[in-house]
Scaffold this active site. Structure first.
Site, short mmCIF file in Angstrom:
data_model
loop_
_atom_site.label_atom_id
_atom_site.label_comp_id
_atom_site.label_asym_id
_atom_site.label_seq_id
_atom_site.Cartn_x
_atom_site.Cartn_y
_atom_site.Cartn_z
N THR A 158 43.68 52.84 9.70
CA THR A 158 42.35 51.96 9.77
C THR A 158 42.70 50.32 9.34
O THR A 158 43.11 50.20 9.58
CB THR A 158 41.64 51.90 8.37
N GLU A 159 41.70 49.64 10.17
CA GLU A 159 41.15 48.65 10.57
C GLU A 159 41.84 47.80 9.12
O GLU A 159 42.30 46.31 9.18
CB GLU A 159 40.07 47.49 11.32
N LEU A 160 41.50 47.83 8.18
CA LEU A 160 41.69 47.34 6.80
C LEU A 160 43.04 47.18 5.80
O LEU A 160 43.12 46.58 5.27
CB LEU A 160 40.60 48.26 5.31
#
Length: 520
Positions: A321-323
């Site tokens: 995930t981009e987080l």
């Protein structure tokens, strides 16, 4: 001397007109207790007012939490962030021209904090070229009262870049698990690290203050130094959040599998029912290959992860995930952007370094609108503007991008006997001559040699020679009546037009592993 104060005392430290920066991802790492105290003070006294609030990721629960606490006329003057769709109360003020707003790619925002922290000139990047943040289109401006130019087009060494300007941060509000009384700050029960360190450094570089919301306070010197994510010299004040105002996600208070304390069996995740979403997830998953590094977006892309888990191929690639999470399986719905069984969690800006540097092999993203040049829109719907989140960074830098969604909105289907039947056509066409707002640039995709695929429940398209090209049609459907008539432009038709695999429309598939291995 202890730095612990009450939320009310912390809210009183926010002056009128201050720029207040927040860590947030939905409600992950969001200091809800602080936001409540600021809302209460404003309603009682009219202060603080005329604030500039800024953040990288979306913030809210679409109801009352998050930045919805700031949805009062006069409280906020300006908003700069990556997404506003989860904060409808604040969004309504933006739409009514009561609050200025710039919506900027999420990854750019995370990198901007580091530039501000180091007193550097700003972010110079190709991310956003050809999209709505490009000054030749909209410059990221959301409404007519937003006049200042936050983004500039520049040329460097003969190539085009976008330059995103830094600004002064007066207050950074971060959230973690424990602070000792000196202010050393841990995040061990949080789902993510986000950009707590970078925001704290940015505020201090600007001469501002840092307020940290935590669940627990410990004695000085009792925290292991390698668990401390933000050192005490960067934290000015500490507030303690009530459990109900310190959620891991939008709906979960504490699940140890979401913060890495335990690993839960992924087989316990129930499979999707056989419907159009599962058909799309199955066909999109056929684009996977062994060893791929993958990003799964929220919404319809969830179905790809569910299919991969059901078919037992999740371990053949690395989901991210981009987080900041690597490995495991991204959580769905209101628990996104947390991850089940993450193998590694890094800081938010560092994940976008990895993405921007070409680390993603493939991404799966939604698309509310697609036009004949392959542009997609997920950031503006009529008068409603929500912003891109990480979409611009992810879609423009992955080696292959797979857009997933139904051909029309509002249609009803029946999947049986290896076919899909359209019981009622949708009332909104999604394939249009021109998208409302360019969140993904087809022209730039072609220029960069990127492969783009558009998967729906009844047809599959690719972007070839700058045109959306139909390459597959679902079994049993009439090309003209069931596909072309549901689009507002006629796509290019591949001379090698095929039928989508009939097995995708059967109750049991069981062939994904074989398909993925064939791409090795």
């Amino acid at each position: 001397m202890s730095k612990v104060i009450t939320p009310e005392q912390a809210a009183a430290l926010i002056p009128d007109g201050a720029c207040v920066a927040w860590t947030t991802a939905g409600l992950c790492c969001f200091a809800e207790e602080m936001a409540i105290a600021m809302q209460k003070r404003f309603l009682e006294t009219g202060h603080p007012r005329d604030l500039w609030i800024t953040h990288s990721c979306g913030c809210g629960d679409h109801k009352e939490r998050g930045f919805n606490h700031f949805g009062y006329e006069g409280m906020v003057r300006k908003h700069v962030g990556g997404h506003i769709g989860e904060s409808p109360k604040l969004g309504a003020l933006v739409l009514d021209n009561k609050v200025e707003s710039h919506l900027i790619p999420q990854g750019v925002m995370t990198h901007l904090w580091r530039q501000i922290a180091g007193k550097k000139p700003g972010v110079l990047t190709k991310v956003g070229l050809g999209t709505y943040v490009d000054p030749r289109l909209e410059g990221g401006k959301v409404n007519s009262i937003t006049k200042d130019d936050f983004v500039k087009l520049v040329e460097f060494d003969g190539e085009e870049y976008l330059y995103y300007k830094p600004f002064k941060i007066d207050v950074a509000v971060i959230r973690g698990t424990t602070c000792d009384e000196n202010g050393n700050f841990t995040m061990d029960k949080e789902c993510l690290f986000l950009e707590s360190l970078q925001l704290a450094m940015a505020a201090k570089a600007c001469g501002g203050i840092v307020i940290a919301q935590v669940q627990y306070v410990s004695k000085p010197g009792t925290l292991h130094p390698k668990t401390v994510r933000v050192p005490s010299v960067l934290v000015d004040h500490i507030i303690v959040g009530k459990p109900e105002n310190h959620l891991q996600t939008k709906v979960t208070y504490l699940n140890p599998a979401l913060c890495g304390d335990v690993r839960t069996p992924l087989g316990s995740v129930p499979p999707l029912p056989l419907d159009e979403r599962k058909i799309i997830g199955r066909r999109a998953a056929m684009e996977l290959r062994p060893g791929a590094i993958v990003n799964m977006g929220i919404g319809m892309p969830d179905g790809v992860a569910s299919v991969a888990a059901e078919e037992g191929v999740t371990d053949m690639m690395t989901l991210t995930t981009e987080l900041g999470n690597f490995g495991g399986m991204p959580a769905k719905g209101p628990d996104f952007p947390s991850t089940w069984n993450s193998e590694c969690t890094i800081e938010h800006p560092s994940m976008f370094d990895f993405y921007d540097g070409g680390g993603l092999d493939i991404c799966f993203l939604g698309a509310a609108q697609i036009d004949e040049e392959g542009n997609t829109n997920v950031s503006k719907f009529g008068t409603r503007v929500v912003g891109p989140g990480g979409y611009v960074n992810i879609s423009s830098t992955a080696k292959k991008v797979v857009f997933v969604g139904t051909l029309t909105a509002g249609a009803e289907y029946k999947v049986e006997n290896g076919t899909i039947k359209i019981l009622k056509e949708g009332n909104i066409k999604k394939f249009l001559p021109k998208v409302t707002q360019v969140t993904f640039s087809g022209k730039n995709s072609v220029k960069n040699g990127q492969k783009a695929v558009y998967v729906t429940e009844r047809a599959v398209f690719t972007l070839e020679e700058g045109q959306v090209t139909l390459i597959e049609v679902a079994p049993g459907l009439d090309l003209e009546k069931d596909v072309i008539a549901a689009m507002d432009f006629r796509p290019r038709i591949s001379p090698n037009l095929k039928e989508m695999p009939k097995e995708l429309f059967m109750p049991t598939w069981g062939k994904l592993e074989e398909v993925v291995k064939s791409h090795a």
